[in-house]
Write a protein that holds these residues in place. Structure first.
Motif, PDB file in Angstrom:
ATOM      1  N   ALA A   1       0.433  -1.370   0.005  1.00 24.96           N
ATOM      2  CA  ALA A   1       0.080   0.090  -0.200  1.00 24.96           C
ATOM      3  C   ALA A   1       1.027   0.705   0.372  1.00 24.96           C
ATOM      4  N   MET A   2       1.804   1.377   0.576  1.00 19.01           N
ATOM      5  CA  MET A   2       2.958   2.303   0.938  1.00 19.01           C
ATOM      6  C   MET A   2       3.680   2.585  -0.391  1.00 19.01           C
TER       7      MET A   2
ATOM      8  N   GLU B   1       2.797   1.777  -3.628  1.00 18.15           N
ATOM      9  CA  GLU B   1       1.316   1.837  -4.367  1.00 18.15           C
ATOM     10  C   GLU B   1       0.873   3.342  -4.514  1.00 18.15           C
ATOM     11  N   ALA B   2       1.417   4.150  -2.954  1.00 15.92           N
ATOM     12  CA  ALA B   2       0.922   5.678  -2.737  1.00 15.92           C
ATOM     13  C   ALA B   2       2.218   6.035  -3.778  1.00 15.92           C
TER      14      ALA B   2
ATOM     15  N   ILE C   1       0.288   6.001  -6.878  1.00 12.49           N
ATOM     16  CA  ILE C   1      -1.518   7.174  -7.169  1.00 12.49           C
ATOM     17  C   ILE C   1      -1.188   8.538  -6.953  1.00 12.49           C
ATOM     18  N   TYR C   2      -0.385   8.407  -6.973  1.00 10.85           N
ATOM     19  CA  TYR C   2       0.554  10.364  -6.777  1.00 10.85           C
ATOM     20  C   TYR C   2       0.740  10.848  -8.373  1.00 10.85           C
TER      21      TYR C   2
ATOM     22  N   LEU D   1      -0.656   9.267 -11.288  1.00 12.08           N
ATOM     23  CA  LEU D   1      -1.649   9.587 -11.250  1.00 12.08           C
ATOM     24  C   LEU D   1      -2.482  11.104 -10.756  1.00 12.08           C
ATOM     25  N   VAL D   2      -2.868  10.956  -9.887  1.00 14.15           N
ATOM     26  CA  VAL D   2      -3.559  12.184  -8.551  1.00 14.15           C
ATOM     27  C   VAL D   2      -2.653  13.310  -9.915  1.00 14.15           C
TER      28      VAL D   2
ATOM     29  N   LEU E   1      -4.364  13.924 -12.649  1.00 17.39           N
ATOM     30  CA  LEU E   1      -5.846  14.174 -12.937  1.00 17.39           C
ATOM     31  C   LEU E   1      -6.080  15.097 -12.759  1.00 17.39           C
TER      32      LEU E   1
END
Lengths: 228, 80
Positions: free
Chosen positions: B56-57, B59-60, B63-64, B66-67, B70
């Motif tokens: 999860a860490m 993957e963050a 995800i950043y 991806l943010v 977006l």
């Protein structure tokens, strides 16, 4: 293509705009609360089918918390269990036609992450006292206090963004695939989405447990629980 | 090119290259965890739980990216 970060309100009550995800979220909360109330209304020592299933869920969550925190899970089960069950339903509700996951919206995940943020503070203060909990910010050196504060804030932000990114990006991918391919191709992707939702609910609840556990046994704090 | 077109390129680059590092990292983490479980199967529960939190860490980071993509696409501060 409409922005996934903004949602147009369905209707307004007075001056308050109400979005669809809020309604879905309230409905999930009401359904889970009603189900819990009905299932726990008549508890017996010799449980029936429904009560056995409920006990299985609760004892599994208890066991996971006990494995992570190495202490009695009863004060933390309400928070972690509620988070897990709500997220499980909220992430999976995408498969119901016309409904969308409330966790694919920034506001919902922000609220949940803030909930974890304040719960960490609450449980830390309750276990160690305000001074005891604050003391762990200056451990091992007061120079590191900004780093501690920064880590509290960034991990809350990461909690919010991880859940949002996973659920929302899955919805986007699904929308793209539906627009490209016909009926049968999206179905395995939707099944995979159920798995992703389960894993994300587990990870969110597990990280909340880890953060609360770290705050409860904060390094350098005087452990009030073990004194007696 | 206009700001909008550069934003699309930027979003694509952010997601593409931002996914490479976490992909390698997750692969290494899972390989090590499987190695550990194979050596010591009785510690499987603890290892897989730690693995999930670690993943999860990692993957963050993806995800950043991806943010950022977006934000470039849908909430770009330079496009009015």
């Amino acid at each position: 293509m409409s922005s996934p970060l903004a949602e147009s309100p369905l209707f307004t009550i007075g001056a308050v705009p109400v979005a669809g995800s809020v309604l879905t979220s309230f409905a999930i909360t009401a359904a889970l609360g009603l189900a819990s109330f009905l299932l726990t209304r008549r508890l017996s020592v010799a449980p029936g089918r429904a009560q056995s299933a409920l006990e299985l869920v609760v004892s599994t969550i208890d066991g996971e918390i006990r494995d992570v925190m190495q202490r009695d899970p009863s004060p933390y089960t309400p928070l972690v269990g509620t988070l897990f069950l709500y997220l499980l339903v909220a992430n999976s509700i995408e498969v119901v036609p016309l409904l969308h996951s409330p966790t694919a919206r920034l506001e919902t995940t922000m609220a949940l992450a803030l909930l974890v943020f304040f719960s960490v503070f609450f449980y830390g203060v309750r276990a160690n006292g305000l001074r005891g909990y604050m003391r762990h910010f200056v451990q091992p050196s007061p120079l590191l206090a900004p780093i501690h504060v920064l880590s509290e804030l960034t991990r809350t932000f990461a909690l919010m963004m991880r859940l949002l990114g996973n659920v929302m990006s899955h919805g986007l991918v699904l929308a793209i695939i539906v627009s490209l391919a016909g009926l049968l191709v999206p179905i395995p992707i939707m099944a995979f989405g159920l798995f992703v939702g389960l894993v994300q609910a587990y990870i969110f609840a597990m990280l909340a447990t880890v953060y609360v556990g770290a705050a409860v046994e904060a390094e350098g704090a005087s452990p009030r629980e073990s004194v007696k | 090119m206009t700001v909008q077109e550069w934003s699309i390129v930027g979003a694509v680059v952010a997601v593409c290259f931002g996914a490479i590092g976490p992909a390698f990292a997750e692969g290494r983490a899972i390989a090590s965890a499987m190695d550990a479980v194979a050596r010591q199967p009785e510690a499987g529960g603890t290892i897989s739980r730690t693995l999930f939190v670690g993943l999860a860490m990692i993957e963050a980071i993806a995800i950043y990216c991806l943010v950022i993509a977006l934000v470039l696409l849908f909430a770009n501060p330079f496009v009015h």
